[in-house]
Design a protein around this motif. Structure first.
Motif, mmCIF file in Angstrom:
data_model
loop_
_atom_site.group_PDB
_atom_site.id
_atom_site.type_symbol
_atom_site.label_atom_id
_atom_site.label_comp_id
_atom_site.label_asym_id
_atom_site.label_seq_id
_atom_site.Cartn_x
_atom_site.Cartn_y
_atom_site.Cartn_z
ATOM 1 N N CYS A 38 0.856 -1.187 0.000
ATOM 2 C CA CYS A 38 0.000 0.000 0.000
ATOM 3 C C CYS A 38 0.892 1.235 0.000
ATOM 4 O O CYS A 38 1.874 1.282 0.747
ATOM 5 N N HIS A 59 -8.921 -3.678 -2.228
ATOM 6 C CA HIS A 59 -7.998 -2.913 -1.370
ATOM 7 C C HIS A 59 -8.390 -1.432 -1.334
ATOM 8 O O HIS A 59 -8.466 -0.828 -0.262
ATOM 9 N N HIS A 118 -10.222 1.196 1.703
ATOM 10 C CA HIS A 118 -9.725 2.490 2.196
ATOM 11 C C HIS A 118 -10.871 3.453 2.494
ATOM 12 O O HIS A 118 -10.751 4.313 3.370
#
Ligand code: ZN
Length: 158
Positions: free
Chosen positions: A89, A131, A135
């Motif tokens: 990330c 992913h 967030h």
């Protein structure tokens, strides 16, 4: 067009719930362009608005370098299969961990004209979509990592 500062793990903005976008203003379009610039500059395959300090439900993804897609208010409407693999990330620089995710997803989102569209992803694309959408709810991959978080340098030496 500008590269924005990427917020890192520990900063509060990464942990909140981002707000739905109700209209796309010139500022929203500028944000999306900046998110692409920031993602490419950092050699990432995805970026979510909270990562540049903006609490809005916007993500950008490009897993091939030739397929940029911006998603506004994205929602995973179907997820199936399973993949386990390394993940990193831009908000957790220099680290990698193993995360299990769905291998295939269908996401519904809005484009910059606030037109609804669907996008389907497998493998890396599915991983990136999950992913980045995480967030928007303050979820970081480190929350889902199996085992330890590796330093990229250590992995390169193996
Ligand atoms: Zn991330």
């Amino acid at each position: 067009m500008a590269v924005r500062q990427i917020r890192t793990l520990g900063e509060e903005v990464l942990r909140g719930t981002a707000k739905e976008v109700t209209e796309v203003t010139p500022r929203t379009k500028e944000l999306i362009e900046d998110m692409f610039d920031t993602m490419y500059e950092a050699n990432g395959v995805g970026l979510a608005a909270p990562q540049v300090g903006i609490r809005k439900r916007i993500v950008v993804v490009d897993v091939t370098g030739e397929d940029p897609v911006a998603l506004i208010n994205p929602v995973i409407i179907e997820a199936d299969g399973e993949q386990t693999g390394y993940e990193g990330c831009l908000s957790v620089p220099g680290k990698t961990g193993v995360v299990t995710r769905a291998n295939h997803v269908i996401v519904e989102a809005y484009d910059v004209n606030m037109k609804k569209f669907r996008i389907e992803g497998e493998e890396l694309m599915a991983r990136a979509l999950q992913h980045e959408i995480d967030h928007l709810d303050g979820i970081m991959y480190v929350d889902k990592v199996e085992g330890e978080l590796y330093n990229n340098e250590d992995l390169a030496e193996e």
